[in-house]
Write a protein that holds these residues in place. Structure first.
Motif, mmCIF file in Angstrom:
data_model
loop_
_atom_site.group_PDB
_atom_site.id
_atom_site.type_symbol
_atom_site.label_atom_id
_atom_site.label_comp_id
_atom_site.label_asym_id
_atom_site.label_seq_id
_atom_site.Cartn_x
_atom_site.Cartn_y
_atom_site.Cartn_z
ATOM 1 N N GLU A 1 0.793 -1.241 0.047
ATOM 2 C CA GLU A 1 -0.058 0.148 0.080
ATOM 3 C C GLU A 1 0.732 1.237 -0.008
ATOM 4 N N ARG A 2 1.959 1.195 0.560
ATOM 5 C CA ARG A 2 2.739 2.340 0.690
ATOM 6 C C ARG A 2 3.503 2.640 -0.454
ATOM 7 N N LEU A 3 3.735 1.562 -1.043
ATOM 8 C CA LEU A 3 4.401 1.486 -2.478
ATOM 9 C C LEU A 3 3.584 2.113 -3.555
ATOM 10 N N ARG A 4 2.160 1.673 -3.511
ATOM 11 C CA ARG A 4 1.175 2.158 -4.305
ATOM 12 C C ARG A 4 1.159 3.698 -4.065
ATOM 13 N N ASP A 5 1.163 4.142 -2.962
ATOM 14 C CA ASP A 5 0.784 5.585 -2.501
ATOM 15 C C ASP A 5 2.001 6.214 -2.930
ATOM 16 N N THR A 6 3.098 5.727 -2.841
ATOM 17 C CA THR A 6 4.302 6.260 -3.529
ATOM 18 C C THR A 6 4.520 6.403 -5.092
ATOM 19 N N LEU A 7 4.108 5.453 -5.475
ATOM 20 C CA LEU A 7 3.959 5.480 -7.244
ATOM 21 C C LEU A 7 2.983 6.599 -7.496
ATOM 22 N N HIS A 8 1.965 6.674 -6.756
ATOM 23 C CA HIS A 8 0.938 7.503 -7.193
ATOM 24 C C HIS A 8 1.314 8.995 -7.089
ATOM 25 N N ARG A 9 2.048 9.118 -6.017
ATOM 26 C CA ARG A 9 2.436 10.466 -6.077
ATOM 27 C C ARG A 9 3.539 10.807 -6.841
ATOM 28 N N LEU A 10 4.459 10.028 -7.236
ATOM 29 C CA LEU A 10 5.522 10.172 -8.399
ATOM 30 C C LEU A 10 4.878 10.421 -9.675
ATOM 31 N N GLU A 11 3.802 9.677 -9.950
ATOM 32 C CA GLU A 11 3.079 10.010 -11.162
ATOM 33 C C GLU A 11 2.409 11.491 -11.156
ATOM 34 N N GLU A 12 1.915 11.855 -10.101
ATOM 35 C CA GLU A 12 1.245 13.104 -10.023
ATOM 36 C C GLU A 12 2.209 14.222 -10.314
ATOM 37 N N LYS A 13 3.550 14.027 -9.603
ATOM 38 C CA LYS A 13 4.667 14.892 -9.750
ATOM 39 C C LYS A 13 5.213 15.184 -11.271
ATOM 40 N N GLU A 14 5.114 13.759 -11.932
ATOM 41 C CA GLU A 14 5.575 13.618 -13.240
ATOM 42 C C GLU A 14 4.614 14.481 -14.132
ATOM 43 N N LEU A 15 3.487 14.171 -13.991
ATOM 44 C CA LEU A 15 2.350 15.194 -14.641
ATOM 45 C C LEU A 15 2.385 16.446 -14.249
ATOM 46 N N SER A 16 2.577 16.828 -13.375
ATOM 47 C CA SER A 16 2.938 18.507 -13.009
ATOM 48 C C SER A 16 3.830 18.864 -13.532
ATOM 49 N N ARG A 17 4.855 18.058 -13.893
ATOM 50 C CA ARG A 17 6.343 18.603 -14.330
ATOM 51 C C ARG A 17 6.153 18.658 -15.697
ATOM 52 N N THR A 18 5.488 17.743 -16.481
ATOM 53 C CA THR A 18 5.026 17.846 -18.057
ATOM 54 C C THR A 18 4.328 19.007 -18.213
ATOM 55 N N ARG A 19 3.438 19.380 -17.558
ATOM 56 C CA ARG A 19 2.586 20.432 -17.548
ATOM 57 C C ARG A 19 3.214 21.737 -17.580
ATOM 58 N N PHE A 20 4.149 21.871 -16.705
ATOM 59 C CA PHE A 20 4.873 22.932 -16.439
ATOM 60 C C PHE A 20 5.764 23.185 -17.492
ATOM 61 N N LEU A 21 6.777 22.129 -17.997
ATOM 62 C CA LEU A 21 7.431 22.365 -18.793
ATOM 63 C C LEU A 21 6.631 22.728 -20.467
ATOM 64 N N ALA A 22 5.489 22.107 -20.609
ATOM 65 C CA ALA A 22 4.772 22.377 -21.813
ATOM 66 C C ALA A 22 4.511 24.038 -21.594
ATOM 67 N N ALA A 23 3.963 24.318 -20.716
ATOM 68 C CA ALA A 23 3.681 25.854 -20.429
ATOM 69 C C ALA A 23 4.573 26.798 -20.544
ATOM 70 N N ALA A 24 5.968 26.371 -19.889
ATOM 71 C CA ALA A 24 7.260 26.969 -20.128
ATOM 72 C C ALA A 24 7.614 27.296 -21.331
ATOM 73 N N GLY A 25 7.685 26.147 -22.114
ATOM 74 C CA GLY A 25 7.980 25.820 -23.579
ATOM 75 C C GLY A 25 7.202 26.855 -24.457
ATOM 76 N N HIS A 26 5.928 26.774 -24.285
ATOM 77 C CA HIS A 26 5.097 27.848 -25.088
ATOM 78 C C HIS A 26 5.242 29.118 -24.693
#
Length: 67
Positions: free
Chosen positions: A15-40
């Protein structure tokens, strides 16, 4: 009793591993959105300058008035 304890510890770790993976996925998505906006935001002024230069190329220079 020890078997039940081992299983519950494993379930808890999973369960802790799933929670950690979920948080990492959210961070990756946030980073991708930020870089897309910054690039634009970085490309937008360059594109505007390019359009301005293209429009200047299509105009003829003003004639100087000689008095």
């Amino acid at each position: 009793m020890s078997l039940v304890s081992d299983v519950s510890e494993r379930v808890e770790r999973e369960e802790r591993l799933r929670d950690t993976l979920h948080r990492l996925e959210e961070k990756e998505l946030s980073r991708t959105r930020f870089l897309a906006a910054a690039g634009h935001d970085l490309r937008q002024p360059v594109a505007a300058a390019s359009l301005f230069l293209d429009s200047l190329k299509l105009t003829s220079p003003p004639r100087s008035r000689e008095n």
